[in-house]
Design a protein around this motif. Sequence first.
Motif, PDB file in Angstrom:
ATOM      1  N   ASN A  47      16.134   6.008  -0.028  1.00 59.14           N
ATOM      2  CA  ASN A  47      15.678   4.858   0.655  1.00 59.14           C
ATOM      3  C   ASN A  47      14.122   5.060   0.343  1.00 59.14           C
ATOM      4  OD1 ASN A  47      17.966   3.213   1.246  1.00 59.14           O
ATOM      5  ND2 ASN A  47      18.140   5.105   2.715  1.00 59.14           N
ATOM      6  N   ILE A  48      13.440   3.812  -0.049  1.00 63.36           N
ATOM      7  CA  ILE A  48      11.867   3.981  -0.218  1.00 63.36           C
ATOM      8  C   ILE A  48      11.379   2.779   0.848  1.00 63.36           C
ATOM      9  CG2 ILE A  48       9.893   3.348  -1.707  1.00 63.36           C
ATOM     10  CD1 ILE A  48      11.820   5.877  -2.750  1.00 63.36           C
ATOM     11  N   TYR A  49      10.307   3.314   1.626  1.00 60.50           N
ATOM     12  CA  TYR A  49       9.764   2.852   2.511  1.00 60.50           C
ATOM     13  C   TYR A  49       8.351   2.367   1.902  1.00 60.50           C
ATOM     14  CZ  TYR A  49      13.609   4.159   5.433  1.00 60.50           C
ATOM     15  OH  TYR A  49      14.552   4.573   5.559  1.00 60.50           O
ATOM     16  N   ASP A  76       0.787  -1.347   0.002  1.00 62.04           N
ATOM     17  CA  ASP A  76      -0.039  -0.133   0.065  1.00 62.04           C
ATOM     18  C   ASP A  76       1.009   1.378  -0.054  1.00 62.04           C
ATOM     19  OD1 ASP A  76      -2.242   1.767   0.413  1.00 62.04           O
ATOM     20  OD2 ASP A  76      -3.399   0.079   1.195  1.00 62.04           O
ATOM     21  N   GLY A  77       0.903   2.049   1.177  1.00 60.23           N
ATOM     22  CA  GLY A  77       1.488   3.476   0.920  1.00 60.23           C
ATOM     23  C   GLY A  77       2.937   3.165   0.750  1.00 60.23           C
ATOM     24  N   MET A  78       3.633   4.399   0.355  1.00 58.46           N
ATOM     25  CA  MET A  78       5.031   4.311   0.117  1.00 58.46           C
ATOM     26  C   MET A  78       5.424   5.815   0.525  1.00 58.46           C
ATOM     27  SD  MET A  78       5.527   2.514  -3.332  1.00 58.46           S
ATOM     28  CE  MET A  78       7.198   2.482  -3.313  1.00 58.46           C
ATOM     29  N   ALA A  79       6.867   6.243   1.053  1.00 64.64           N
ATOM     30  CA  ALA A  79       7.491   7.354   1.483  1.00 64.64           C
ATOM     31  C   ALA A  79       9.023   6.949   1.051  1.00 64.64           C
ATOM     32  CB  ALA A  79       7.162   7.639   2.739  1.00 64.64           C
ATOM     33  N   ALA A  80       9.572   8.277   0.982  1.00 59.65           N
ATOM     34  CA  ALA A  80      10.969   8.257   0.566  1.00 59.65           C
ATOM     35  C   ALA A  80      11.966   8.955   1.681  1.00 59.65           C
ATOM     36  CB  ALA A  80      11.284   8.848  -0.721  1.00 59.65           C
ATOM     37  N   ASP A  81      12.909   8.703   2.209  1.00 60.36           N
ATOM     38  CA  ASP A  81      13.822   9.550   2.862  1.00 60.36           C
ATOM     39  C   ASP A  81      14.848  10.249   2.129  1.00 60.36           C
ATOM     40  OD1 ASP A  81      15.919   7.915   2.464  1.00 60.36           O
ATOM     41  OD2 ASP A  81      15.939   6.848   4.314  1.00 60.36           O
ATOM     42  N   ALA A  82      15.625  11.220   2.801  1.00 63.15           N
ATOM     43  CA  ALA A  82      16.626  11.825   2.315  1.00 63.15           C
ATOM     44  C   ALA A  82      17.525  11.342   1.513  1.00 63.15           C
ATOM     45  CB  ALA A  82      16.876  12.933   3.153  1.00 63.15           C
ATOM     46  N   ILE A 119       4.627  -0.126   2.917  1.00 62.56           N
ATOM     47  CA  ILE A 119       3.923  -0.660   4.075  1.00 62.56           C
ATOM     48  C   ILE A 119       3.301  -1.897   3.326  1.00 62.56           C
ATOM     49  CG2 ILE A 119       1.895   0.698   3.957  1.00 62.56           C
ATOM     50  CD1 ILE A 119       3.071  -0.952   7.038  1.00 62.56           C
ATOM     51  N   GLU A 120       3.218  -2.992   3.770  1.00 64.60           N
ATOM     52  CA  GLU A 120       2.408  -4.097   3.380  1.00 64.60           C
ATOM     53  C   GLU A 120       1.197  -4.046   4.735  1.00 64.60           C
ATOM     54  OE1 GLU A 120       0.308  -7.747   3.472  1.00 64.60           O
ATOM     55  OE2 GLU A 120       1.856  -7.415   5.310  1.00 64.60           O
ATOM     56  N   MET A 121       0.099  -4.335   4.134  1.00 69.12           N
ATOM     57  CA  MET A 121      -1.109  -3.922   5.163  1.00 69.12           C
ATOM     58  C   MET A 121      -1.204  -4.705   6.305  1.00 69.12           C
ATOM     59  SD  MET A 121      -4.230  -2.919   2.486  1.00 69.12           S
ATOM     60  CE  MET A 121      -5.280  -2.547   4.181  1.00 69.12           C
ATOM     61  N   THR A 122      -0.615  -5.866   6.395  1.00 63.84           N
ATOM     62  CA  THR A 122      -0.596  -6.735   7.649  1.00 63.84           C
ATOM     63  C   THR A 122       0.228  -6.279   8.749  1.00 63.84           C
ATOM     64  OG1 THR A 122       0.612  -8.492   6.729  1.00 63.84           O
ATOM     65  CG2 THR A 122      -1.584  -8.721   6.669  1.00 63.84           C
ATOM     66  N   GLY A 123       1.131  -5.166   8.343  1.00 66.33           N
ATOM     67  CA  GLY A 123       1.953  -4.732   9.191  1.00 66.33           C
ATOM     68  C   GLY A 123       3.506  -4.627   8.989  1.00 66.33           C
ATOM     69  N   GLU A 124       3.988  -5.153   7.998  1.00 65.12           N
ATOM     70  CA  GLU A 124       5.592  -5.133   7.719  1.00 65.12           C
ATOM     71  C   GLU A 124       5.786  -3.991   6.726  1.00 65.12           C
ATOM     72  OE1 GLU A 124       7.083  -9.616   7.569  1.00 65.12           O
ATOM     73  OE2 GLU A 124       5.715  -9.026   5.933  1.00 65.12           O
ATOM     74  N   VAL A 125       6.965  -3.077   7.335  1.00 61.47           N
ATOM     75  CA  VAL A 125       7.565  -1.861   6.483  1.00 61.47           C
ATOM     76  C   VAL A 125       8.728  -2.210   5.900  1.00 61.47           C
ATOM     77  CG1 VAL A 125       8.145   0.574   6.508  1.00 61.47           C
ATOM     78  CG2 VAL A 125       6.362  -0.294   7.970  1.00 61.47           C
ATOM     79  N   PHE A 126       8.788  -2.206   4.649  1.00 65.88           N
ATOM     80  CA  PHE A 126      10.152  -2.633   4.081  1.00 65.88           C
ATOM     81  C   PHE A 126      10.862  -1.460   3.634  1.00 65.88           C
ATOM     82  CE2 PHE A 126       7.242  -6.512   3.514  1.00 65.88           C
ATOM     83  CZ  PHE A 126       8.238  -7.329   4.033  1.00 65.88           C
ATOM     84  N   ARG A 127      12.247  -1.497   3.705  1.00 68.06           N
ATOM     85  CA  ARG A 127      13.067  -0.403   3.082  1.00 68.06           C
ATOM     86  C   ARG A 127      13.652  -0.874   1.678  1.00 68.06           C
ATOM     87  NH1 ARG A 127      17.629   2.013   6.838  1.00 68.06           N
ATOM     88  NH2 ARG A 127      18.807   0.128   6.137  1.00 68.06           N
ATOM     89  N   VAL A 128      13.681  -0.231   0.773  1.00 64.10           N
ATOM     90  CA  VAL A 128      14.215  -0.556  -0.541  1.00 64.10           C
ATOM     91  C   VAL A 128      15.235   0.644  -0.669  1.00 64.10           C
ATOM     92  CG1 VAL A 128      13.819  -0.760  -2.868  1.00 64.10           C
ATOM     93  CG2 VAL A 128      12.008  -1.418  -1.255  1.00 64.10           C
TER      94      VAL A 128
END
Length: 305
Positions: free
Chosen positions: A262-264, A253-259, A266-275
């Motif tokens: 890296n891209i973050y 689902d949702g995504m965000a980027a850091d400075a 969310i998988e809806m059951t609760g895992e946040v992955f960093r790419v």
Amino acid sequence: MGRLLALTVLLVACSASSDGVDSDSSPSEGDTDANAGPVDTDTDTDSDIDTDVGELPWDRMNPDCDNLLPLPVDFTTHNFNDPHEDYTFSADGYLMGVFAGALQRMPFGGPREVLVPGLQDVRGTRYLADGRMVLADSSNQALRIIDPVTGGTEIIAGGLTNPNGIAVGYDGWVYVTVQGQVIRVHPDTLDREVFVDLPGNSFDGITFSPDFKYLYFNEEFGAVHRVEIGADGYAIGTGIEIQMPVGAFSILDGMAADACGNIYVIEMTGEVFRVSPSGVVELAIDLKGTGAFIPSLNFGPGTGG
């Protein structure tokens, strides 16, 4: 489906120190905070695309991207917010999101305040540079602009199939994921283009890299796409796929980027992955034990809690 929580993830992915940045006020380790080739369809807009990015906020931060925190990071859960499909933050730190068809704003800890009622089912929620907000209006299959001060609202693009995630480019164009495509719309001229066309996919979260050279968006079932943006402001091909370590019935689902780029996601059951920018995928936060469905994440502005 159980509880649906809005997730605010203040990921300390990289530290920052420079003139004008108070390093004492920056989050420290463990301070992660959780609340749960385009197709031109209208006109030739080449002359309207400003490809000079200029100075970006990251240029003043000097992030230490070689010393990222070890993963996964800890988190704290707060329960003062209503569930939102998506949300964003105002410059002064208010959480802005639509719940039960009403645009609300809320400071850290509450209370919530209804600003604009009568909005029905809203998904992507982002600010424009002029202080207006742009919403993915799923009920009307449209992109809607709203003034959170006056309550004025207008549809800037209709006839969209499943409008979902929203990202705003440095040039002011609004990018929205729809069924099998990423569409972009100019909020002032109303010019509209297909930016990426990948039929047969259900797209959701979307975000830019911090230098706006790449656009990331995810399929709901298993992959993050990365598309390079050329000097002319258009997509270079259809990009690459980065496979995520999720199950067959997991929903990204949702995504965000850091400075640091890296891209973050969310998988809806609760895992946040960093790419990472090189495509390395790591588990950043494990929220599966909360028992919640979590559709969105975002970085706070660093003010207001």
